[in-house]
Design a protein around this motif. Structure first.
Motif, PDB file in Angstrom:
ATOM      1  N   ALA A 110       0.842  -1.183   0.000  1.00 41.79           N
ATOM      2  CA  ALA A 110       0.000   0.000   0.000  1.00 41.79           C
ATOM      3  C   ALA A 110       0.885   1.243   0.000  1.00 41.79           C
ATOM      4  N   ALA A 111       0.250   2.391   0.018  1.00 42.22           N
ATOM      5  CA  ALA A 111       1.009   3.645   0.055  1.00 42.22           C
ATOM      6  C   ALA A 111       1.931   3.651   1.272  1.00 42.22           C
ATOM      7  N   GLY A 112       3.186   3.990   1.041  1.00 45.29           N
ATOM      8  CA  GLY A 112       4.158   4.049   2.132  1.00 45.29           C
ATOM      9  C   GLY A 112       4.763   2.721   2.509  1.00 45.29           C
ATOM     10  N   GLN A 113       4.436   1.653   1.761  1.00 42.62           N
ATOM     11  CA  GLN A 113       4.939   0.324   2.085  1.00 42.62           C
ATOM     12  C   GLN A 113       5.867  -0.212   0.997  1.00 42.62           C
ATOM     13  N   VAL A 114       6.615  -1.254   1.375  1.00 43.70           N
ATOM     14  CA  VAL A 114       7.416  -2.012   0.408  1.00 43.70           C
ATOM     15  C   VAL A 114       7.043  -3.478   0.526  1.00 43.70           C
ATOM     16  N   LEU A 115       7.295  -4.238  -0.535  1.00 42.82           N
ATOM     17  CA  LEU A 115       7.110  -5.685  -0.546  1.00 42.82           C
ATOM     18  C   LEU A 115       8.492  -6.326  -0.532  1.00 42.82           C
ATOM     19  N   VAL A 116       8.703  -7.260   0.382  1.00 43.48           N
ATOM     20  CA  VAL A 116      10.006  -7.900   0.555  1.00 43.48           C
ATOM     21  C   VAL A 116       9.891  -9.394   0.290  1.00 43.48           C
ATOM     22  N   ALA A 117      10.701  -9.902  -0.636  1.00 43.31           N
ATOM     23  CA  ALA A 117      10.832 -11.343  -0.830  1.00 43.31           C
ATOM     24  C   ALA A 117      11.730 -11.862   0.281  1.00 43.31           C
ATOM     25  N   THR A 118      11.169 -12.615   1.206  1.00 51.39           N
ATOM     26  CA  THR A 118      11.893 -12.946   2.425  1.00 51.39           C
ATOM     27  C   THR A 118      12.968 -14.002   2.198  1.00 51.39           C
ATOM     28  N   GLU A 119      14.148 -13.728   2.717  1.00 51.05           N
ATOM     29  CA  GLU A 119      15.256 -14.680   2.732  1.00 51.05           C
ATOM     30  C   GLU A 119      15.455 -15.261   4.134  1.00 51.05           C
ATOM     31  N   ALA A 120      15.016 -14.523   5.154  1.00 56.96           N
ATOM     32  CA  ALA A 120      15.152 -14.954   6.543  1.00 56.96           C
ATOM     33  C   ALA A 120      14.024 -14.349   7.361  1.00 56.96           C
ATOM     34  N   ILE A 121      13.502 -15.149   8.291  1.00 57.55           N
ATOM     35  CA  ILE A 121      12.405 -14.735   9.168  1.00 57.55           C
ATOM     36  C   ILE A 121      12.829 -15.049  10.598  1.00 57.55           C
ATOM     37  N   GLY A 122      12.790 -14.076  11.480  1.00 59.01           N
ATOM     38  CA  GLY A 122      13.155 -14.297  12.866  1.00 59.01           C
ATOM     39  C   GLY A 122      12.011 -14.926  13.642  1.00 59.01           C
ATOM     40  N   VAL A 123      12.325 -15.964  14.432  1.00 61.57           N
ATOM     41  CA  VAL A 123      11.341 -16.595  15.314  1.00 61.57           C
ATOM     42  C   VAL A 123      11.562 -16.043  16.713  1.00 61.57           C
ATOM     43  N   GLY A 124      10.606 -15.280  17.219  1.00 60.00           N
ATOM     44  CA  GLY A 124      10.762 -14.613  18.505  1.00 60.00           C
ATOM     45  C   GLY A 124       9.940 -15.257  19.603  1.00 60.00           C
ATOM     46  N   GLY A 125      10.337 -14.978  20.847  1.00 58.03           N
ATOM     47  CA  GLY A 125       9.593 -15.489  21.990  1.00 58.03           C
ATOM     48  C   GLY A 125       8.150 -15.030  21.994  1.00 58.03           C
ATOM     49  N   VAL A 126       7.913 -13.803  21.536  1.00 58.46           N
ATOM     50  CA  VAL A 126       6.539 -13.301  21.518  1.00 58.46           C
ATOM     51  C   VAL A 126       5.677 -14.115  20.560  1.00 58.46           C
ATOM     52  N   ASP A 127       6.281 -14.686  19.505  1.00 56.74           N
ATOM     53  CA  ASP A 127       5.522 -15.519  18.571  1.00 56.74           C
ATOM     54  C   ASP A 127       4.921 -16.726  19.289  1.00 56.74           C
ATOM     55  N   THR A 128       5.696 -17.338  20.181  1.00 56.17           N
ATOM     56  CA  THR A 128       5.210 -18.517  20.893  1.00 56.17           C
ATOM     57  C   THR A 128       4.150 -18.135  21.919  1.00 56.17           C
ATOM     58  N   VAL A 129       4.311 -16.959  22.524  1.00 55.45           N
ATOM     59  CA  VAL A 129       3.303 -16.505  23.490  1.00 55.45           C
ATOM     60  C   VAL A 129       1.974 -16.248  22.782  1.00 55.45           C
ATOM     61  N   ILE A 130       2.033 -15.585  21.620  1.00 56.68           N
ATOM     62  CA  ILE A 130       0.814 -15.346  20.835  1.00 56.68           C
ATOM     63  C   ILE A 130       0.178 -16.671  20.435  1.00 56.68           C
ATOM     64  N   ARG A 131       1.001 -17.615  19.948  1.00 56.11           N
ATOM     65  CA  ARG A 131       0.487 -18.919  19.516  1.00 56.11           C
ATOM     66  C   ARG A 131      -0.187 -19.674  20.647  1.00 56.11           C
ATOM     67  N   SER A 132       0.297 -19.504  21.859  1.00 62.12           N
ATOM     68  CA  SER A 132      -0.267 -20.217  23.007  1.00 62.12           C
ATOM     69  C   SER A 132      -1.679 -19.755  23.339  1.00 62.12           C
ATOM     70  N   GLY A 133      -2.037 -18.545  22.875  1.00 58.84           N
ATOM     71  CA  GLY A 133      -3.341 -17.982  23.193  1.00 58.84           C
ATOM     72  C   GLY A 133      -3.324 -17.049  24.382  1.00 58.84           C
ATOM     73  N   ALA A 134      -2.140 -16.863  24.995  1.00 58.35           N
ATOM     74  CA  ALA A 134      -2.053 -16.029  26.188  1.00 58.35           C
ATOM     75  C   ALA A 134      -2.396 -14.570  25.914  1.00 58.35           C
ATOM     76  N   LEU A 135      -2.283 -14.148  24.644  1.00 57.19           N
ATOM     77  CA  LEU A 135      -2.564 -12.752  24.308  1.00 57.19           C
ATOM     78  C   LEU A 135      -3.837 -12.617  23.466  1.00 57.19           C
ATOM     79  N   ALA A 136      -4.693 -13.620  23.528  1.00 57.69           N
ATOM     80  CA  ALA A 136      -5.920 -13.584  22.721  1.00 57.69           C
ATOM     81  C   ALA A 136      -6.769 -12.360  23.037  1.00 57.69           C
ATOM     82  N   ALA A 137      -6.747 -11.931  24.292  1.00 59.16           N
ATOM     83  CA  ALA A 137      -7.552 -10.771  24.699  1.00 59.16           C
ATOM     84  C   ALA A 137      -7.064  -9.480  24.067  1.00 59.16           C
ATOM     85  N   TYR A 138      -5.864  -9.503  23.500  1.00 58.56           N
ATOM     86  CA  TYR A 138      -5.298  -8.298  22.888  1.00 58.56           C
ATOM     87  C   TYR A 138      -5.530  -8.258  21.377  1.00 58.56           C
TER      88      TYR A 138
END
Length: 320
Positions: free
Chosen positions: A26-54
């Motif tokens: 969209a306006a102001g954005q870029v599209l990136v063909a990903t070569e690497a994706i970081g797996v963060g601790g927050v990803d696992t917390v979100i996946r667990s459902g602990a932040l569903a209320a957010y």
């Protein structure tokens, strides 16, 4: 394009491969063909459902940082971004994909000598560690305790505190082997997860940088010296006890401070400047980026299992 989304909250098996349309910037954005994706601790917390209320609903695509090549730009974005290799912040999610969109304000060019895997190991964690220490008003000559030092944020905090002239940098970690690796990165004292066991470790600290939080947070608040400051930069173990505020007031006469810190409160331009400096320092070998393992995007579930098991030192990277 291939992506991984949270089909059901709970264990890693709740992550499933999905086919999504390739997004358009969209306006102001870029599209990136990903070569690497970081797996963060927050990803696992979100996946667990602990932040569903957010607002993290099932169907959410996790991942907040990627590195790769800009393939398209939206309206208002300089066309010269096209073809450049960059690190990009995708927001609170949207990174476990083959093609990611990001605001151009959250995109930083990468040095030729820095790998994409190294970039997603450093890009988010380095900024949190840098500004987290600043939020704690850390000064040279002070003592620092990094709680949860084996993750990417903790590893960066250890290096930055040591480079910043800390009198001592104590760490908590789960094994002697990890402790030795942290010593090579700048730690002076290695403690177990409870904060004990460090021979000749300081009795108290000027700064505690906490990536963990959870039920044991109050015991680390107790380790602050008078005028000490604790800053929570993560909560991988969940929220502290409900009476944590009482603990703070009980120590009233020590003039202790507690704060939470999110890099989202730092202006994007300021974050980008620091990231650029850290990327350049890493390319010169002045900062070490610790990649635990590079796995294919198809192994996202396996990556989360390793995270949940506490097997990761540094950061797991997914490569489409």
């Amino acid at each position: 394009m291939k992506a991984f989304a949270i089909q059901a909250y709970g264990g890693p098996e709740g992550l499933v491969a999905v086919d999504l349309p390739t997004p358009r910037p969209a306006a102001g954005q870029v599209l990136v063909a990903t070569e690497a994706i970081g797996v963060g601790g927050v990803d696992t917390v979100i996946r667990s459902g602990a932040l569903a209320a957010y607002g993290f609903e099932e169907g959410f695509v996790p991942g907040s940082e990627v590195a790769g090549v800009v393939t398209a730009v939206g309206d208002g974005v300089d066309a010269s971004w096209t073809g450049r290799r960059v690190w990009a912040f995708t927001g609170t999610g949207g990174g476990y994909v083959e093609q990611a969109v990001a605001s151009v304000a959250d995109v930083v060019p990468l040095p030729a000598d820095l790998s994409s895997a190294a970039a997603v190991t450093l890009g988010g964690s380095g900024v949190v560690a840098h500004f987290g220490l600043r939020h704690a008003r850390f000064n040279p000559g002070e003592t620092v305790l990094v709680r949860g030092a084996a993750g990417s944020i903790g590893i960066m905090a250890v290096q930055l505190a040591a480079r910043g002239g800390a009198a001592a940098v104590a760490v908590t970690t789960s094994s002697a082997e990890r402790g030795e690796r942290l010593r090579r990165l700048g730690a002076t004292h290695v403690l177990d997860r409870s904060g004990d066991g460090g021979q000749d470790a300081p009795a108290g600290y000027d700064v505690v940088l906490d990536v963990v939080a959870g039920k044991d947070m109050p015991s680390f608040f107790d380790r602050l010296d008078p005028n000490g400051r604790m800053v929570a930069v993560g909560a991988v173990a969940g929220q502290p006890p409900a009476d944590f505020g009482t603990k703070i007031m009980t120590a009233f006469q020590k003039s202790l401070s507690f704060a939470a810190f999110s890099a989202a409160t730092v202006p994007a331009a300021e974050r980008s400047v620091v990231r650029g400096e850290q990327f350049a320092a890493a390319a010169r070998g002045e900062i070490e980026t610790v990649v635990h393992e590079v796995l294919p995007l198809d192994a996202a579930v396996s990556a989360h299992r390793k995270m949940d098991a506490g097997e990761v030192f540094g950061r797991i990277v997914l490569a489409p």
